[in-house]
Design an enzyme around this catalytic site. Structure first.
Site, PDB file in Angstrom:
ATOM      1  N   HIS A 216       0.852  -1.188   0.000  1.00 36.31           N
ATOM      2  CA  HIS A 216       0.000   0.000   0.000  1.00 36.31           C
ATOM      3  C   HIS A 216       0.881   1.228   0.000  1.00 36.31           C
ATOM      4  CE1 HIS A 216      -3.137   2.837   1.066  1.00 36.31           C
ATOM      5  NE2 HIS A 216      -3.970   1.915   0.616  1.00 36.31           N
TER       6      HIS A 216
ATOM      7  N   ASP B 137      -7.994  -5.130  -0.136  1.00 42.44           N
ATOM      8  CA  ASP B 137      -8.483  -5.870  -1.293  1.00 42.44           C
ATOM      9  C   ASP B 137      -8.110  -7.340  -1.273  1.00 42.44           C
ATOM     10  OD1 ASP B 137      -9.854  -3.841  -2.499  1.00 42.44           O
ATOM     11  OD2 ASP B 137      -8.067  -3.026  -3.437  1.00 42.44           O
TER      12      ASP B 137
HETATM   13  N1  CMC Z   1       4.174  -7.544  -5.139  1.00 43.15           N
HETATM   14  C1  CMC Z   1       5.527  -7.567  -5.293  1.00 43.15           C
HETATM   15  N2  CMC Z   1       6.331  -6.502  -5.080  1.00 43.15           N
HETATM   16  C2  CMC Z   1       5.733  -5.365  -4.701  1.00 43.15           C
HETATM   17  C3  CMC Z   1       4.342  -5.267  -4.521  1.00 43.15           C
HETATM   18  C4  CMC Z   1       3.553  -6.414  -4.747  1.00 43.15           C
HETATM   19  N3  CMC Z   1       2.239  -6.381  -4.587  1.00 43.15           N
HETATM   20  N4  CMC Z   1       4.015  -3.995  -4.136  1.00 43.15           N
HETATM   21  C5  CMC Z   1       5.174  -3.334  -4.091  1.00 43.15           C
HETATM   22  N5  CMC Z   1       6.212  -4.136  -4.422  1.00 43.15           N
HETATM   23  C6  CMC Z   1       7.635  -3.800  -4.407  1.00 43.15           C
HETATM   24  C7  CMC Z   1       8.023  -2.944  -5.611  1.00 43.15           C
HETATM   25  O1  CMC Z   1       8.422  -3.740  -6.696  1.00 43.15           O
HETATM   26  C8  CMC Z   1       9.132  -2.117  -5.052  1.00 43.15           C
HETATM   27  O2  CMC Z   1      10.281  -2.919  -4.973  1.00 43.15           O
HETATM   28  P1  CMC Z   1      11.756  -2.268  -5.151  1.00 43.15           P
HETATM   29  O3  CMC Z   1      11.885  -1.278  -4.041  1.00 43.15           O
HETATM   30  O4  CMC Z   1      12.688  -3.413  -5.068  1.00 43.15           O
HETATM   31  O5  CMC Z   1      11.741  -1.612  -6.520  1.00 43.15           O
HETATM   32  C9  CMC Z   1       8.686  -1.828  -3.600  1.00 43.15           C
HETATM   33  O6  CMC Z   1       7.857  -2.966  -3.258  1.00 43.15           O
HETATM   34  C10 CMC Z   1       7.898  -0.553  -3.409  1.00 43.15           C
HETATM   35  O7  CMC Z   1       6.797  -0.575  -4.313  1.00 43.15           O
HETATM   36  P2  CMC Z   1       6.180   0.692  -5.019  1.00 43.15           P
HETATM   37  O8  CMC Z   1       5.490   0.260  -6.282  1.00 43.15           O
HETATM   38  O9  CMC Z   1       7.233   1.769  -5.137  1.00 43.15           O
HETATM   39  O10 CMC Z   1       5.133   1.172  -3.951  1.00 43.15           O
HETATM   40  P3  CMC Z   1       3.955   2.154  -4.219  1.00 43.15           P
HETATM   41  O11 CMC Z   1       3.661   2.820  -2.933  1.00 43.15           O
HETATM   42  O12 CMC Z   1       4.245   3.018  -5.404  1.00 43.15           O
HETATM   43  O13 CMC Z   1       2.753   1.175  -4.667  1.00 43.15           O
HETATM   44  C11 CMC Z   1       0.894  -0.257  -4.619  1.00 43.15           C
HETATM   45  C12 CMC Z   1       1.725   0.761  -3.839  1.00 43.15           C
HETATM   46  C13 CMC Z   1      -0.387  -0.545  -3.826  1.00 43.15           C
HETATM   47  C14 CMC Z   1       0.495   0.328  -5.983  1.00 43.15           C
HETATM   48  C15 CMC Z   1       1.720  -1.545  -4.812  1.00 43.15           C
HETATM   49  O14 CMC Z   1       2.081  -2.075  -3.557  1.00 43.15           O
HETATM   50  C16 CMC Z   1       0.990  -2.598  -5.651  1.00 43.15           C
HETATM   51  O15 CMC Z   1       1.075  -2.560  -6.876  1.00 43.15           O
HETATM   52  N6  CMC Z   1       0.252  -3.561  -4.985  1.00 43.15           N
HETATM   53  C17 CMC Z   1      -0.542  -4.531  -5.702  1.00 43.15           C
HETATM   54  C18 CMC Z   1      -1.854  -3.896  -6.134  1.00 43.15           C
HETATM   55  C19 CMC Z   1      -2.834  -3.727  -4.975  1.00 43.15           C
HETATM   56  O16 CMC Z   1      -3.034  -4.615  -4.172  1.00 43.15           O
HETATM   57  N7  CMC Z   1      -3.454  -2.530  -4.921  1.00 43.15           N
HETATM   58  C20 CMC Z   1      -4.498  -2.234  -3.927  1.00 43.15           C
HETATM   59  C21 CMC Z   1      -4.104  -1.140  -2.980  1.00 43.15           C
HETATM   60  S1  CMC Z   1      -5.248  -1.076  -1.575  1.00 43.15           S
HETATM   61  C22 CMC Z   1      -6.731  -0.544  -2.269  1.00 43.15           C
HETATM   62  C23 CMC Z   1      -6.716   0.890  -2.579  1.00 43.15           C
HETATM   63  O17 CMC Z   1      -6.681   1.691  -1.632  1.00 43.15           O
HETATM   64  O18 CMC Z   1      -6.801   1.234  -3.782  1.00 43.15           O
END
Ligand code: CMC
Length: 428
Positions: free
Chosen positions: A307, A364
């Site tokens: 998240h 989710d």
């Molecule tokens: N699976 C594998 N690796 C992950 C995941 C995941 N679900 N989420 C983040 N990472 C890794 C990412 O690759 C990165 O690694 P590194 O630092 O080595 O490059 C690190 O963790 C940080 O990730 P980020 O993408 O920079 O984090 P963010 O804050 O930009 O993204 C997120 C948050 C929710 C978009 C992301 O965690 C994600 O894509 N999760 C899966 C989709 C999901 O479940 N979304 C629902 C969110 S809750 C409902 C809502 O409020 O909308």
């Protein structure tokens, strides 16, 4: 903390005021930055460090896993309030009295009729169209049937627009589903509560009575409460951004629905179940998918994990996890998908990749499991999220307009070509 922050650029110092919120969040107010520095701006892709507004609606502390609507803990609201009470609280700032709540519900019911011609628009969509696209379009189409713009300085007009969309949106959501399921479109039953009525509109079969199920409607009520607001997330920021151009409430909401659709946001609840189904179809090897999620050359992400703001745990996920267990037990459902989910959760919580990056199950991860057990088809999961988020979007749009916020218009740092001469088409 109070006072000012000092920024030094090229040996020159600039002072910026510090703003502290009621929960002691600290921000450096940089609205004068470009003026005083002669053109210097900030760069923050994804707005990870940018506060876009001051808001009195929702407080969220991602480190401590705190979520409060108008000062009330989400845990308490999920346990003691119903969705309509929470909607009122979010939009108008205080819990309603019994009279206020009854009036709110009465006014919503009165405004729930959707123009018959909207059915023709719905009819024009292919049956397999994704419900989020249909819902966003129908919400936008509502404007054509309710063309007068809202005078936001009139409390009465604002209230009318709010009860209109609170009344019509569940009808549109249910119709979107019924069209897809090949069921005749209908209205619900005004004698039922808001959520129960929605369930009836969704599931009533033409040849049989709708059977009320308290477990199902309570679980749905709770899910909607948990999704009702989440401060400046992608779809809410979209609603505020679109509304900041003084586009109307329905237009702003339609844009918010589109933003919510994406799998990184509200679309994750659908993506979680599809991922679990795929793992099951592939033999149930969770370790293989854990490895894929960690492989930087593989685009696969563990949906329902991580998240942007919660870096400890998602308080909504905690409540929902218990609710999922209760609902499955009370409905006597034994879902193999749940075993895969539990396996993945256990492995991820013990895996250093996930632990180091503070990736925990989010709301989710479990909501899809409950929706599924309630008989909601997977492509309707994100519309359920939209229905829950509706009062939050409305509250944020209303706040933005009442605070007379300026039009949203971020800056950029241009990294393209510098000035060059036009080449005639024969010389390119
Ligand atoms: N699976 C594998 N690796 C992950 C995941 C995941 N679900 N989420 C983040 N990472 C890794 C990412 O690759 C990165 O690694 P590194 O630092 O080595 O490059 C690190 O963790 C940080 O990730 P980020 O993408 O920079 O984090 P963010 O804050 O930009 O993204 C997120 C948050 C929710 C978009 C992301 O965690 C994600 O894509 N999760 C899966 C989709 C999901 O479940 N979304 C629902 C969110 S809750 C409902 C809502 O409020 O909308």
């Amino acid at each position: 903390m109070s006072g000012t922050a000092t920024l030094e650029i090229d040996g020159k110092k600039y002072e910026f005021p510090i703003t502290v919120g009621t929960e002691n969040e600290v921000a450096i107010e940089i609205s004068s930055l470009r003026n005083v520095t002669n053109g210097v701006t900030t760069l923050d892709p994804g707005y990870k460090n940018t506060g876009s507004c001051e808001s009195a609606i929702t407080f969220l502390d991602g480190e401590q896993g705190i979520l409060r609507y108008r000062g009330y803990a989400i845990e308490e609201l999920a346990e003691k309030a119903d969705f309509l009470e929470v909607a009122y609280l979010l939009i108008f700032g205080e819990l309603p009295t019994r009279e206020q709540l009854q009036k709110f519900h009465r006014d919503i019911k009165e405004q729930s009729i959707v123009a018959e011609d909207m059915k023709k628009i719905l009819d024009g969509f292919p049956q397999a169209a994704h419900p989020m696209g249909v819902l966003s379009s129908l919400t936008s189409a509502l404007i054509a049937f309710n063309p007068s713009s809202v005078n936001v300085d009139s409390e009465e007009e604002m209230y009318k627009a709010i009860v209109k969309i609170m009344g019509k949106f569940p009808v549109l959501t249910a119709w979107t589903y019924r069209k897809r399921a090949g069921l005749p479109l209908d209205y619900g039953d005004d004698s039922l509560g808001y959520v129960e009525n929605f369930l009836k509109m969704m599931f009533k079969k033409p040849h049989s009575e709708f059977k009320r199920n308290e477990i199902v409607s309570n679980a749905m009520d709770k899910l909607l409460i948990l999704h009702a607001d989440h401060e400046q997330n992608c779809s809410t920021s979209t609603v505020r951004m679109v509304g900041s151009s003084h586009a109307g409430l329905f237009a702003s909401l339609s844009a918010g629905i589109s933003a919510l659709w994406g799998p990184l946001h509200g679309g994750a609840n659908q993506a979680v179940i599809e991922m679990l189904e795929a793992i099951k179809a592939d033999g149930g090897d969770t370790k293989k998918y854990m490895a894929k999620a960690k492989d930087k050359d593989d685009p696969f992400r563990l949906m329902g994990f991580g998240h942007r703001v919660y870096k400890n745990f998602d308080p909504r996920a905690k409540i929902i996890k218990t609710a999922a267990d209760d609902v499955l037990a009370s409905l006597g459902i034994d879902d193999p998908i749940l075993d895969i989910a539990k396996g993945l959760e256990k492995e991820a919580l013990e895996d250093s990749y996930f632990v180091d990056r503070k990736l925990y199950p989010n709301v989710d991860f479990y909501s899809g499991i409950i929706y599924r057990s309630l008989g909601i088809p997977v492509e309707m999961f994100t519309p359920m999220f939209a229905l829950g988020r509706l009062p939050g979007w409305i509250a944020q749009w209303r706040e933005m307009r009442l605070r007379k916020e300026p039009i949203g218009r971020p800056r950029q740092i241009y990294i393209g070509e510098t000035l060059r001469s036009f080449k005639d088409i024969d010389h390119r």
